[in-house]
Design an enzyme around this catalytic site. Structure first.
Site, short mmCIF file in Angstrom:
data_model
loop_
_atom_site.label_atom_id
_atom_site.label_comp_id
_atom_site.label_asym_id
_atom_site.label_seq_id
_atom_site.Cartn_x
_atom_site.Cartn_y
_atom_site.Cartn_z
N LEU A 53 0.88 -1.17 0.00
CA LEU A 53 0.00 0.00 0.00
C LEU A 53 0.91 1.22 0.00
CD1 LEU A 53 -2.78 -0.71 2.70
CD2 LEU A 53 -3.05 -0.72 0.21
N ASP A 54 0.56 2.23 -0.78
CA ASP A 54 1.33 3.46 -0.75
C ASP A 54 1.39 3.99 0.67
OD1 ASP A 54 1.62 3.40 -3.49
OD2 ASP A 54 -0.10 4.69 -3.87
N ARG A 55 2.47 4.68 0.96
CA ARG A 55 2.65 5.24 2.30
C ARG A 55 1.44 6.03 2.81
NH1 ARG A 55 7.83 8.85 3.97
NH2 ARG A 55 7.16 9.47 6.03
N THR A 57 -1.68 5.77 2.05
CA THR A 57 -2.94 5.01 2.04
C THR A 57 -3.04 4.14 3.29
OG1 THR A 57 -2.79 4.93 -0.37
CG2 THR A 57 -4.33 3.41 0.66
N HIS A 162 -0.05 3.81 -8.17
CA HIS A 162 -0.94 4.97 -7.96
C HIS A 162 -2.17 4.92 -8.87
CE1 HIS A 162 2.82 7.43 -6.52
NE2 HIS A 162 2.46 6.49 -5.68
#
Length: 240
Positions: A53-55, A57, A162
């Protein structure tokens, strides 16, 4: 302490907080807290990430509890043999759901991908989305005296970097709090009026067939306090 939302002899899943990196990265040398190390210390055993997961999120993040399990299960995640459900707050009103099939060029990192090819073909990217609720607030971000926002449910069918943030930006409904693909005026309004300082994107649930028991797994993660306050403010109900 991380909130553990599922654990058996093969997997452990946590509700990742927004702003926390999954694992150490030389790109963020100053960071001291990582989900992987924190979880390892918390349950006193090594963990192996199956996806990311993106930082910024938050939400469901799953780890294998052995390298053998990880190597068997990684292809399931790579081939999207699961259903991921995300929720986001976006700018403007979307009146009906649809499926966006819009290819994305590989997004390269300025430092990490310095020597990577810049001219790769755009990759297939598909997102199903559905508006759940909307609100009009008495705060201006430009020409109009009010601003409109929408609570969205999104199910990515592919896993590009993304993807959800870029797809919503492509639809001209960027996710609030997105500093790289979003709208600074709306991000500022949420910071100043609603004390919301995060990307409003949350991985709410992950469903797949357990590869070792054959049962259907549904892992769910609740939203954090920032989300709860916004939902109360806008009189929105998050899906259970």
């Amino acid at each position: 302490m991380l909130e553990i939302i599922y654990q058996d002899e093969y997997f452990v899943a946590v509700n990742k907080p927004a702003g926390m990196l999954v694992h150490r990265s030389w790109l963020d040398k100053h960071e001291t807290q990582f989900v992987m190390q924190t979880l390892r210390d918390q349950i006193d055993q090594h963990v192996f990430p199956l996806h990311r997961l993106d930082r910024p999120t938050s939400g469901v993040l799953v780890f294998a509890l052995s390298s053998e399990v990880a190597s068997q299960v990684m292809p399931m995640f790579a081939n999207h043999e699961m259903e991921k459900t995300y929720h986001a707050i976006v700018r403007g009103w979307i009146e009906e759901g649809d499926v966006l099939d819009y290819a994305l060029k590989v997004e390269l990192d300025k430092i990490a991908d310095k020597f990577a090819s810049q001219d790769k073909e755009a990759q297939e990217a598909i997102t199903a989305y559905e508006p759940l609720a909307k609100v009009e607030v008495p705060h201006s971000t430009g020409r109009f005296p009010t601003s409109r926002y929408c609570l969205m449910e999104m199910k990515p069918k592919t896993g590009r970097k993304h993807q959800l943030r870029r797809h919503m930006a492509h639809l001209r409904h960027p996710i609030v709090g997105d500093t790289s693909h979003g709208d600074g005026k709306h991000n500022r309004l949420f910071r100043e009026v609603y004390d919301s300082h995060r990307l409003l994107l949350h991985a709410s649930s992950l469903e797949f067939i357990h590869p070792f028991t054959g049962e259907k797994l549904v892992m769910k993660a609740d939203v954090d306090e920032t989300w709860q306050k916004l939902c109360a403010e806008f009189d929105w109900e998050m899906p259970q």
